[in-house]
Design an enzyme around this catalytic site. Structure first.
Site, mmCIF file in Angstrom:
data_model
loop_
_atom_site.group_PDB
_atom_site.id
_atom_site.type_symbol
_atom_site.label_atom_id
_atom_site.label_comp_id
_atom_site.label_asym_id
_atom_site.label_seq_id
_atom_site.Cartn_x
_atom_site.Cartn_y
_atom_site.Cartn_z
ATOM 1 N N GLU A 259 0.892 -1.170 0.000
ATOM 2 C CA GLU A 259 0.000 0.000 0.000
ATOM 3 C C GLU A 259 0.922 1.210 0.000
ATOM 4 O O GLU A 259 1.394 1.636 1.045
ATOM 5 C CB GLU A 259 -0.913 -0.074 1.234
ATOM 6 N N CYS A 293 -1.897 8.994 2.692
ATOM 7 C CA CYS A 293 -1.664 8.536 1.314
ATOM 8 C C CYS A 293 -2.885 8.866 0.453
ATOM 9 O O CYS A 293 -2.789 8.879 -0.770
ATOM 10 C CB CYS A 293 -1.274 7.075 1.252
HETATM 11 C C1 UN1 Z 1 -2.934 6.042 4.898
HETATM 12 O O1 UN1 Z 1 -2.804 7.237 4.692
HETATM 13 O O2 UN1 Z 1 -1.945 5.268 4.865
HETATM 14 O O3 UN1 Z 1 -8.670 6.818 3.939
HETATM 15 C C2 UN1 Z 1 -4.210 5.392 5.296
HETATM 16 C C3 UN1 Z 1 -8.021 7.394 4.811
HETATM 17 C C4 UN1 Z 1 -7.721 6.640 6.087
HETATM 18 C C5 UN1 Z 1 -6.556 5.729 5.931
HETATM 19 C C6 UN1 Z 1 -5.363 6.335 5.289
HETATM 20 N N1 UN1 Z 1 -8.888 5.880 6.462
HETATM 21 O O4 UN1 Z 1 -7.619 8.547 4.690
#
Ligand code: UN1
Length: 503
Positions: A259, A293
């Protein structure tokens, strides 16, 4: 009364757990980005610790895999209950350690609770199919068996939730977990490991089922990803490190869930609700100080509404209150450390040099600790090299479009493919965006922003995002070994494909 949070944050902590706490690697200090002050001392892992942890987790797997899945799920339920009790305390520690606003830290712990609830239900659902056999009196069936040790390598930005997504599924699936958290957020990891260890030992389960290994990626992390005893590596982090992890795991034919980076865009159509788009984009940029992310990094706005959109956006940006993330009135806290600020400043300078035009922010703020910045809005073409890469910072690139095909081409025109969104009330546009020739991302939302995915769906994305899926839906399948069996109750041997052999 000294809460657990204080106890974790004020004494020297041991960064290795496999039933006992110990650590024989170098000692180092942990500082808070809120004010630069030291909040703890940490002993990190050595190579010897790493070997002990992998051996203990492998050993614990032998017993854990035979515990019935509904019983394993009940233990995950109890971890969820413990998280409900400690929600505020853990959220405060996360905020103190990496700087996200307390509102968002509470949301992060809620995500952990949610995945525990989800996984509890999975305990009675991780079954396989029984399929028609082509041979009379035969049964064709599949089972899902526990896989082994799962190495979970997480990033600083979601220092606890990403572990929980992996832990909850892995535990229900009968796997054991070795967690290597980001070196930037060791105390939050220690808090969570203590919490899980308490529940595991209350249930008579070997606590090495949820082990911990804190140490540098290139030394400790590499040992973990290269070890054939680690059946699955779940890695969340940068594209560069993800490429290294993916290759190392594939070289030994292990499994990896990757990821990696995102470069999320929101398309704002003239047929959408502008106010809703503004709110979603604004939170998508400043949330977690641009260090998700899923952070909205690009906004692709239909030319006809560009002036109104920009006017509204810049007004919101100007009103941003930046400061101590524990204060309810503050919108955005610090970035995680000085290096993150440097990276952001370098990206703003690069955008300027490559022909972008800074419309707002992108400056350091002279606050204690030196990790505070103003969110930045830059008018920039999609093809600038700085726009094509993920800068983990609150920088938004704005670009215009004329028709929906062009907007989708821009949205897809980056190497990453995690999250995307469109704001439109036009059914045709929404269908186009979510259809097979629409967004190429793992997440594609209509009239909802790019951040804040719910755990019920599978989370992850395509292209340089790595292709892995975590959390909801059938993401659990990656944590199990699928076995297909033919059971012959016919009383005679019959070959498949109609092959006849006379003996
Ligand atoms: C991440 O930034 O690694 O969708 C995960 C989102 C959160 C998870 C982010 N539920 O922004």
């Amino acid at each position: 009364m000294i809460g657990m949070h204080e106890a974790v944050a004020d004494a020297t902590q041991l960064g290795v757990f496999f039933g006992t706490w110990q650590a024989s690697g170098p000692k180092r200090a942990v500082a808070s980005p809120i004010d630069g002050r030291e909040i703890g001392q940490l002993m990190t892992a050595s190579a010897v610790d790493c070997e002990r942890v992998i051996a203990a987790a492998s050993d614990a797997f032998l017993a854990w895999r035979t515990v019935p899945a509904p019983k394993r799920a009940d233990i995950v339920r109890q971890i969820g209950e413990a998280l409900r009790r400690d929600k505020e305390e853990l959220a405060l520690l996360v905020t103190r350690e990496m700087g996200k606003h307390i509102r968002e830290a509470l949301g992060e712990v809620q995500e952990m609770i949610d995945i525990c609830d989800f996984a509890t239900g999975l305990g009675r659902q991780i079954g396989g199919l029984t399929l028609p056999s082509e041979r009379a009196g035969h049964r064709l069936m599949e089972q899902w068996h526990p896989l082994g040790v799962v190495g979970v390598v997480t990033a600083f930005n979601f220092p606890v939730a990403v572990w929980a997504w992996n832990l909850a599924l892995a535990l229900v699936c009968g796997d054991t977990v070795i967690w290597k958290p980001s070196s930037k957020t060791p105390l939050s990891a220690i808090f969570c490991t203590r919490l899980a260890a308490r529940v595991l030992s209350e249930n008579g389960v070997p606590p090495a089922v949820a082990s911990l290994l804190i140490g540098p990626g290139r030394e400790i992390g590499d040992r973990l990803i290269e070890d054939p005893r680690v059946a699955l590596v779940s890695y969340t982090g940068s594209v560069a490190t993800g490429r290294h992890v993916g290759v190392a795991v594939q070289r030994r034919f292990g499994r990896a869930i990757l990821e990696l980076g995102g470069n999320a865009a929101v398309i704002v159509s003239e047929k959408g609700d502008l106010q809703q788009a503004l709110e979603a984009v604004y939170f998508g940029v400043i949330g977690t100080s641009g260090q998700r992310c899923t952070t909205t990094r690009r906004v692709i706005v239909q030319e006809s509404v560009m002036p109104r959109f920009l006017d509204g956006l810049l007004r919101l940006m100007e009103r941003t209150r930046i400061g101590d993330p524990r204060e309810p009135d503050v919108h955005m806290g610090p970035m995680v450390d000085g290096a993150a600020v440097e990276t952001m400043m370098a990206a703003v300078a690069a955008a300027d040099k490559q022909g972008g035009r800074v419309l707002h922010g992108g400056q350091r703020l002279p606050l204690p600790g030196g990790c505070y910045v103003t969110p930045c809005v830059i008018e920039a073409g999609n093809d600038l090299s700085i726009v094509q890469q993920e800068t983990f910072a609150p920088i938004l690139y704005v670009m215009p479009y004329t028709d929906i095909d062009q907007a989708i081409a821009l949205q897809n025109g980056v190497p990453q493919g995690l999250s995307s969104a469109i704001f439109t009330k036009d059914l045709m546009e929404a269908e186009r965006f979510t259809g097979p020739n629409g967004s190429d991302c793992g997440l594609a939302n209509v009239n909802a922003g790019t951040v804040g995915a719910e755990i019920g769906g599978a989370f992850g994305g395509e292209k340089e995002t790595g292709g892995g899926r975590e959390a909801g839906s059938d993401a659990w399948k990656a944590y199990m070994r699928r076995q297909t069996s033919v059971i012959n109750g016919s009383g005679r041997i019959e070959l498949a494909q109609g092959i006849r052999l006379s003996v």
